[in-house]
Design an enzyme around this catalytic site. Structure first.
Site, PDB file in Angstrom:
ATOM      1  N   ARG A 101       0.873  -1.194   0.000  1.00  0.00           N
ATOM      2  CA  ARG A 101       0.000   0.000   0.000  1.00  0.00           C
ATOM      3  C   ARG A 101       0.900   1.230   0.000  1.00  0.00           C
ATOM      4  NH1 ARG A 101      -5.144   1.954   1.902  1.00  0.00           N
ATOM      5  NH2 ARG A 101      -5.406   3.794   0.568  1.00  0.00           N
TER       6      ARG A 101
ATOM      7  N   GLU B  19       0.572   4.464   0.188  1.00  0.00           N
ATOM      8  CA  GLU B  19       0.423   5.522   1.192  1.00  0.00           C
ATOM      9  C   GLU B  19       1.071   5.147   2.516  1.00  0.00           C
ATOM     10  OE1 GLU B  19      -3.719   6.419   1.565  1.00  0.00           O
ATOM     11  OE2 GLU B  19      -4.018   6.586  -0.590  1.00  0.00           O
ATOM     12  N   ASP B  20       1.124   3.839   2.795  1.00  0.00           N
ATOM     13  CA  ASP B  20       1.688   3.382   4.078  1.00  0.00           C
ATOM     14  C   ASP B  20       3.211   3.323   4.077  1.00  0.00           C
ATOM     15  OD1 ASP B  20      -0.884   3.092   4.897  1.00  0.00           O
ATOM     16  OD2 ASP B  20      -0.838   0.916   5.130  1.00  0.00           O
ATOM     17  N   THR B  21       3.794   2.757   3.016  1.00  0.00           N
ATOM     18  CA  THR B  21       5.209   2.373   3.117  1.00  0.00           C
ATOM     19  C   THR B  21       6.085   2.761   1.926  1.00  0.00           C
ATOM     20  OG1 THR B  21       4.821   0.188   2.119  1.00  0.00           O
ATOM     21  CG2 THR B  21       4.566   0.359   4.522  1.00  0.00           C
ATOM     22  N   ARG B  22       5.516   3.365   0.873  1.00  0.00           N
ATOM     23  CA  ARG B  22       6.324   3.617  -0.329  1.00  0.00           C
ATOM     24  C   ARG B  22       7.575   4.431  -0.026  1.00  0.00           C
ATOM     25  NH1 ARG B  22       5.271   3.493  -5.649  1.00  0.00           N
ATOM     26  NH2 ARG B  22       2.997   3.411  -5.352  1.00  0.00           N
TER      27      ARG B  22
ATOM     28  N   GLY C 135      -6.864   2.255 -11.825  1.00  0.00           N
ATOM     29  CA  GLY C 135      -8.222   2.152 -12.317  1.00  0.00           C
ATOM     30  C   GLY C 135      -9.007   1.184 -11.461  1.00  0.00           C
TER      31      GLY C 135
ATOM     32  N   GLU D   6      -4.396  -7.520  -6.480  1.00  0.00           N
ATOM     33  CA  GLU D   6      -3.010  -7.989  -6.655  1.00  0.00           C
ATOM     34  C   GLU D   6      -2.789  -9.266  -5.871  1.00  0.00           C
ATOM     35  OE1 GLU D   6      -0.206  -4.012  -7.224  1.00  0.00           O
ATOM     36  OE2 GLU D   6       0.016  -5.276  -5.443  1.00  0.00           O
TER      37      GLU D   6
END
Length: 414
Positions: A27, A29-32, A59, A93
């Site tokens: 995810r 927003e959490d860990t990139r 999408g 995914e």
């Protein structure tokens, strides 16, 4: 009734080409910009071709490019974070990754600041996330049930759990050790017919006891041709992935005759425990210091094969005080004196000859290519067994030489 996860297209691992070593599912927003970014850099720095979805168009459904990336990866790493299940994209995914697992892809979960049971049972944030997904997809409840089943399956796989407060770089180093073993083809060929090998390897693994928090040395002692190297390779294959670095150093006696030979051994050892990095060694003394420095920073499995003098060990890394806790050292030798110089810290495993049944099986596999021992050859085979005295190398050489020959040729050879 729970719905099956595995639907739709799949690929055959036996025929499909791998474009990537690793696919990262996470995810953003959490860990990139934190953990996942550091892990991605570590994988790339260690030479692993890693896919990360930096600029893919988002999408309602996974893009063809992303599906292709998942299917063409050897390993998928799923980073479960607090908000992972709020993303329908991540959940799709996950389902696709588990489809690929059915066809041989290795799937490894990382539980980043979440408990594996929260993911498996969908508790805490995962409970809230799935409730939100059910509300969003109230007209496609089967999809959400499939996600629930996927989360349960993935969280039941063996992986890693990172908890708050632990150094992230150490955690990533531990993962790198596992990945290097899995992806660098470090499994060693043991033997065409490893008769009697597994039971002896298991006995040595028990002596090494990799779960115990100390440094352990085991010496494999035995005659030439009795299978010491073969057994050591089987042990290496069985436990190497549990260490941050590993090295099987062959032919120590043969290569230790000159300074150039010693430096060659040192370079191989350094390269192995440094995960393939090329390091210059100016002299034996320089190499010894470099090895000691690296052995002090990580848990390693080191196998020194065919040692016949204690100074061959000293030339590599001095003495054993440089190994950190939970490192393991295995030494094969014909000379009991070499092991006695290591003192009580070294446990000796003496390899015994193959028993009669094992010897007959090994000899038959070579002399008859696995077919049943023919009656006309029975007495002649017994003579060979008495001559070979349970030595695997002798049985292998003689059996190979006698394959396809007549009884009269056997008699002449014997």
């Amino acid at each position: 009734m729970a719905l099956p996860i595995h639907q739709g297209g799949s690929f055959s691992s036996s025929t499909h080409r791998s474009d990537h070593d690793v696919f990262l599912s996470f995810r953003g927003e959490d860990t990139r910009n934190g953990f996942t970014g550091y892990l991605y850099s570590a994988l790339c720095d260690n030479g692993f071709k890693t896919f990360i979805d930096d600029n893919l168009q988002r999408g309602e459904q996974i893009s063809e490019e992303l599906l292709k990336a998942i299917k063409s990866s050897r390993i998928s790493i799923i980073i479960f974070s607090q908000n992972y299940a709020f993303s329908s994209w991540c959940l799709d995914e996950l389902v696709e990754i588990l489809n690929c697992k059915q066809n041989g892809q290795l799937v490894l979960p990382i539980f980043y600041k979440v408990n594996p049971s929260e993911v498996r049972k969908q508790e805490g944030n995962f409970e809230a996330a799935l409730a939100e997904q059910e509300n969003k997809f109230k007209n496609n409840i089967e999809k959400v049930q499939r996600w629930r089943a996927a989360l349960n399956e993935a969280a039941s796989l063996s992986g890693w759990h990172y908890e708050n407060g632990n150094p992230e770089h150490k955690f990533i180093e531990h993962i790198m050790g596992h990945m290097y073993t899995k992806l660098s083809g470090k499994q060693l060929f043991v033997a065409k017919y490893p008769v009697g090998v597994n039971s002896r390897a298991m006995a040595i693994e028990s002596l090494l006891d990799i779960k115990v928090n100390d440094v352990r040395m085991v010496g494999i002692l035995g005659l030439g041709g009795i299978g010491k190297t073969t057994i050591a390779k089987a042990v290496y294959n069985g436990i190497a992935e549990h260490f941050e670095g590993s090295c099987f150093l062959e032919s120590v006696r043969e290569q230790s005759g000159t300074n150039d030979g010693i430096i060659k051994l040192q370079k191989k050892l350094l390269s192995s425990i440094s995960r393939g990095k090329h390091l210059e060694v100016e002299s034996v003394a320089h190499g010894t210091n470099m090895i000691r420095e690296r052995l002090q920073s990580k848990r390693v499995l080191l196998i020194l094969d065919d040692v016949d003098k204690s100074n061959q060990i000293e030339n590599l890394f001095g003495n054993f005080d440089c190994f950190v806790s939970r490192s393991r050292v295995l030494i094969t030798t014909r000379d009991a004196h070499v092991l006695s110089t290591l003192g009580k810290d070294c446990t000796i495993y003496e390899v015994k000859e193959l028993d009669k049944q094992e010897a007959l099986e090994l000899f038959t596999r070579y002399a008859f290519q696995g077919n049943k021992l023919e009656e006309d050859y029975f007495e002649l085979a017994n003579q060979v067994l008495q001559y070979a005295k349970g030595l695997p190398l002798a049985l292998t050489i003689i059996g190979s030489d006698l394959y396809g020959k007549t009884t009269s040729e056997w008699k002449s050879a014997i």
